[in-house]
Design an enzyme around this catalytic site. Structure first.
Site, PDB file in Angstrom:
ATOM      1  N   PRO A  10       0.784  -1.230   0.000  1.00  0.00           N
ATOM      2  CA  PRO A  10       0.000   0.000   0.000  1.00  0.00           C
ATOM      3  C   PRO A  10       0.821   1.288   0.000  1.00  0.00           C
ATOM      4  O   PRO A  10       1.854   1.375   0.649  1.00  0.00           O
ATOM      5  CB  PRO A  10      -0.827  -0.107   1.290  1.00  0.00           C
ATOM      6  N   ASN A  11       0.319   2.215  -0.770  1.00  0.00           N
ATOM      7  CA  ASN A  11       0.845   3.589  -0.876  1.00  0.00           C
ATOM      8  C   ASN A  11       2.156   3.692  -1.657  1.00  0.00           C
ATOM      9  O   ASN A  11       2.643   4.792  -1.910  1.00  0.00           O
ATOM     10  CB  ASN A  11       1.000   4.232   0.516  1.00  0.00           C
ATOM     11  N   ARG A  18       5.226  10.883  -2.568  1.00  0.00           N
ATOM     12  CA  ARG A  18       4.909  10.533  -1.174  1.00  0.00           C
ATOM     13  C   ARG A  18       6.124  10.767  -0.276  1.00  0.00           C
ATOM     14  O   ARG A  18       7.136  10.072  -0.414  1.00  0.00           O
ATOM     15  CB  ARG A  18       4.518   9.052  -1.118  1.00  0.00           C
ATOM     16  N   TYR A  23      11.123   8.721   1.451  1.00  0.00           N
ATOM     17  CA  TYR A  23      11.087   7.621   0.469  1.00  0.00           C
ATOM     18  C   TYR A  23      11.799   7.934  -0.854  1.00  0.00           C
ATOM     19  O   TYR A  23      11.865   7.067  -1.728  1.00  0.00           O
ATOM     20  CB  TYR A  23       9.633   7.214   0.206  1.00  0.00           C
ATOM     21  N   ASN A  74       8.046  -5.495  -0.657  1.00  0.00           N
ATOM     22  CA  ASN A  74       7.922  -4.352   0.255  1.00  0.00           C
ATOM     23  C   ASN A  74       6.462  -4.303   0.670  1.00  0.00           C
ATOM     24  O   ASN A  74       5.607  -3.847  -0.099  1.00  0.00           O
ATOM     25  CB  ASN A  74       8.336  -3.038  -0.419  1.00  0.00           C
ATOM     26  N   ALA A  77       2.870  -0.646   4.952  1.00  0.00           N
ATOM     27  CA  ALA A  77       2.397  -0.674   6.346  1.00  0.00           C
ATOM     28  C   ALA A  77       1.889  -2.051   6.773  1.00  0.00           C
ATOM     29  O   ALA A  77       1.800  -2.328   7.977  1.00  0.00           O
ATOM     30  CB  ALA A  77       1.314   0.382   6.539  1.00  0.00           C
ATOM     31  N   GLU A  98      12.590  -9.295   2.096  1.00  0.00           N
ATOM     32  CA  GLU A  98      11.794  -8.138   2.544  1.00  0.00           C
ATOM     33  C   GLU A  98      12.610  -6.862   2.321  1.00  0.00           C
ATOM     34  O   GLU A  98      13.779  -6.792   2.694  1.00  0.00           O
ATOM     35  CB  GLU A  98      11.479  -8.318   4.037  1.00  0.00           C
ATOM     36  N   HIS A 100      12.592  -2.500   2.531  1.00  0.00           N
ATOM     37  CA  HIS A 100      12.007  -1.209   2.912  1.00  0.00           C
ATOM     38  C   HIS A 100      12.917  -0.110   2.410  1.00  0.00           C
ATOM     39  O   HIS A 100      14.144  -0.195   2.571  1.00  0.00           O
ATOM     40  CB  HIS A 100      11.857  -1.098   4.438  1.00  0.00           C
ATOM     41  N   ARG A 107      12.815   4.984  12.858  1.00  0.00           N
ATOM     42  CA  ARG A 107      11.621   5.825  12.742  1.00  0.00           C
ATOM     43  C   ARG A 107      10.715   5.628  13.971  1.00  0.00           C
ATOM     44  O   ARG A 107      11.219   5.332  15.051  1.00  0.00           O
ATOM     45  CB  ARG A 107      10.910   5.495  11.427  1.00  0.00           C
TER      46      ARG A 107
HETATM   47  C1  DQA Z   1       8.024   1.107   4.104  1.00  0.00           C
HETATM   48  C2  DQA Z   1       8.057   1.329   5.626  1.00  0.00           C
HETATM   49  C3  DQA Z   1       6.686   1.145   6.243  1.00  0.00           C
HETATM   50  O1  DQA Z   1       6.727   1.384   7.629  1.00  0.00           O
HETATM   51  C4  DQA Z   1       5.697   2.121   5.620  1.00  0.00           C
HETATM   52  O2  DQA Z   1       4.409   1.891   6.144  1.00  0.00           O
HETATM   53  C5  DQA Z   1       5.694   2.076   4.139  1.00  0.00           C
HETATM   54  C6  DQA Z   1       6.976   1.967   3.438  1.00  0.00           C
HETATM   55  C7  DQA Z   1       9.384   1.448   3.447  1.00  0.00           C
HETATM   56  O3  DQA Z   1       9.568   1.058   2.289  1.00  0.00           O
HETATM   57  O4  DQA Z   1      10.230   2.112   4.059  1.00  0.00           O
HETATM   58  O5  DQA Z   1       4.657   2.195   3.489  1.00  0.00           O
HETATM   59  O6  DQA Z   1       7.758  -0.271   3.855  1.00  0.00           O
END
Ligand code: DQA
Length: 147
Positions: A10-11, A18, A23, A74, A77, A98, A100, A107
């Site tokens: 998501p997102n 964003r 990011y 990735n 959240a 995984e 990020h 954070r």
């Molecule tokens: C994320 C880190 C997560 O905590 C966050 O909710 C994201 C992006 C990252 O790529 O740093 O959406 O996965």
């Protein structure tokens, strides 16, 4: 030929605009394009899928069985909340790297816990878009070692 599935949660479709301070400014399209080229240069192929919906990510993991040897994920959240995504990784038995973009340990405290990490091969966090390229090398090395 080794086939990767790159899954973004998501997102992450909003990358580029964003929270660029966290990011980065690369769009998801930029990142996927670079990852595909990087994989191809290593004799591998990479398919990609992004969804904001937990169930769609789970369905994509199920569908990856027999099609892809390794998943780069990735989870956004859902990293911190999704038992269902964790169960899907275990159920499919696919090796998952995984990723990020941000260093989730530097954070807010709720980002430190990942439900995915215990069932992942390993975790790459904090290196921005470069982390996806690192994940390709990590996945290839893992598959080679597992043979
Ligand atoms: C994320 C880190 C997560 O905590 C966050 O909710 C994201 C992006 C990252 O790529 O740093 O959406 O996965």
């Amino acid at each position: 030929m080794t086939s990767f599935l790159l899954l973004n949660g998501p997102n992450l479709n909003l990358l580029g605009t964003r929270e660029p301070g966290i990011y980065g400014t690369a769009t998801l399209e930029d990142i996927v394009g670079e990852a595909k080229a990087y994989a191809a240069a290593r004799g591998a192929e990479l398919a990609d899928f992004q969804s904001n919906a937990e169930g769609d990510l789970i369905n994509a993991l199920h569908a990856a069985r027999g099609r892809h040897e390794c998943v780069i994920l990735n989870p956004g959240a859902y990293t911190h909340t999704s038992v269902a995504l964790m169960d899907a990784i275990v159920a499919t038995g696919l090796p998952v790297v995984e990723v990020h973009l941000s260093n989730i340990h530097a954070r807010e405290s709720f980002r430190r816990d990942s439900l995915i990490s215990p069932v992942a091969v390993g975790v790459i966090a904090g290196f921005g878009a470069f982390g996806y390229l690192m994940a390709i090398d990590a996945g290839l090395n893992h598959l080679k070692a597992a043979k």
